[in-house]
Design an enzyme around this catalytic site. Sequence first.
Site, PDB file in Angstrom:
ATOM      1  N   CYS B  86       0.840  -1.209   0.000  1.00 35.70           N
ATOM      2  CA  CYS B  86       0.000   0.000   0.000  1.00 35.70           C
ATOM      3  C   CYS B  86       0.876   1.260   0.000  1.00 35.70           C
ATOM      4  O   CYS B  86       1.512   1.565  -0.992  1.00 35.70           O
ATOM      5  CB  CYS B  86      -0.963  -0.049   1.190  1.00 35.70           C
ATOM      6  SG  CYS B  86      -2.362   1.061   1.016  1.00 35.70           S
ATOM      7  N   HIS B 203      -3.538  -5.735   0.972  1.00 37.87           N
ATOM      8  CA  HIS B 203      -2.843  -5.978   2.230  1.00 37.87           C
ATOM      9  C   HIS B 203      -2.792  -7.464   2.573  1.00 37.87           C
ATOM     10  O   HIS B 203      -3.710  -7.965   3.222  1.00 37.87           O
ATOM     11  CB  HIS B 203      -3.560  -5.245   3.369  1.00 37.87           C
ATOM     12  CG  HIS B 203      -3.387  -3.765   3.331  1.00 37.87           C
ATOM     13  ND1 HIS B 203      -2.358  -3.123   3.991  1.00 37.87           N
ATOM     14  CD2 HIS B 203      -4.100  -2.791   2.718  1.00 37.87           C
ATOM     15  CE1 HIS B 203      -2.454  -1.817   3.778  1.00 37.87           C
ATOM     16  NE2 HIS B 203      -3.495  -1.592   3.013  1.00 37.87           N
ATOM     17  N   GLU B 205      -1.038  -8.839   4.829  1.00 40.46           N
ATOM     18  CA  GLU B 205      -0.914  -9.002   6.282  1.00 40.46           C
ATOM     19  C   GLU B 205      -2.270  -8.926   6.986  1.00 40.46           C
ATOM     20  O   GLU B 205      -2.398  -9.364   8.119  1.00 40.46           O
ATOM     21  CB  GLU B 205       0.067  -7.960   6.853  1.00 40.46           C
ATOM     22  CG  GLU B 205      -0.504  -6.580   7.114  1.00 40.46           C
ATOM     23  CD  GLU B 205      -0.653  -5.708   5.871  1.00 40.46           C
ATOM     24  OE1 GLU B 205      -0.518  -6.233   4.749  1.00 40.46           O
ATOM     25  OE2 GLU B 205      -0.923  -4.504   6.019  1.00 40.46           O
TER      26      GLU B 205
END
Lengths: 138, 236
Positions: B86, B203, B205
């Site tokens: 990002c 994302h 994660e």
Amino acid sequence: MIRAQVIVRPRASIFDPQGDAVQRAIQHLGVSAVKQAHVGKFIELELDTTDVKATRAQLETICKDLLSNPVIEDYALTLEVGTPTALKKSPLPRKAVKKAKASKVKKGKAAKKTKSTKPKKVVKPSVKTTKSKKARKK
Amino acid sequence: MRWAVIQFPGSNCDQDVLHVLQNVLMQEAAYVWHKATSLNGADAVVLPGGFSYGDYLRCGAIARFSPIMPAVKKAAAQGKTVLGICNGFQILCEAGLLPGILIRNASLHFRCEAIPVRVEHPASRFTRDYLAGQVLRLPIAHGEGHYVADEATLDSLFQHKQVLFTYCDAQGRNTPAANPNGSQRHIAGITNRAGNVLGLMPHPERASEKILGSDDGLGLFTSIFASQGEALARAG
């Protein structure tokens, strides 16, 4: 001192979502003649020096590396030398404004733009500066 | 494998990344403050998401001049793994480690949702635990994820298999409606030519634990240390 003004504009070849939204908003407000809008940035720097040549060289680098991204933006840098009080008296120096307008006219396609800027130049510049001063105070 | 997670002022996914690395994947990971000048011997660097320097000027434009960036560039040149998620992707582009740039979403909307993302090439150090054409469900959360580059750069990215992820619909098709931000050619994530620097808008994660909705992103991290293990075995 030197006052530097940088105008950063989105490149014509890159779609400008902000400009597009602004143009559509203006049309919504009834000004249908506005066919394009470009949203950029205006950055003003005050420098404690009078060395125009060295300053220009340094700021060109800053413009390329930090203030604009050459992939999507173009910039125009104008420098103005003067005493701090003199520069403060004219928050938007005529020179810089004229130069910016002139470069826009060169790049722009519409002849209408040239027409619209002409009468403004005829208007007494002193009136223009006081107006902008008042606007700033507000 | 040692990981460094860079913290810029305004980073806000640094804790998520560190949590996944340490607690889900049992990796040796540590924060590195942006004012540091060394990565402390890390094998991989993560530039996390967030709003470094308030996104002032342009996203990533100021972070690229942080004192830690020369060390990140050096690690990239040495072939170490560099992952920008990002805002991290935006910083890598501004820093010139990846081509092109990310601008305001075409819709002007900030998009925050889980969307389908297609794996383009499984033969990379970031995607080896995925299948070609596999559709992942990954969260995005950005206002400036609209990837732009000139046509020659875009052609070159595809030609050299640098486009690892694209936006797609649930069936894996790159339809215009499935493009959340107007990215050219649906690009969601690209690597550099050498293949060791990846930037992506989704994302991974935030999709690394089933209990939190999806663990589709975990494969990206496991791919990295599987590749690292192989490289070490080869060197050893």
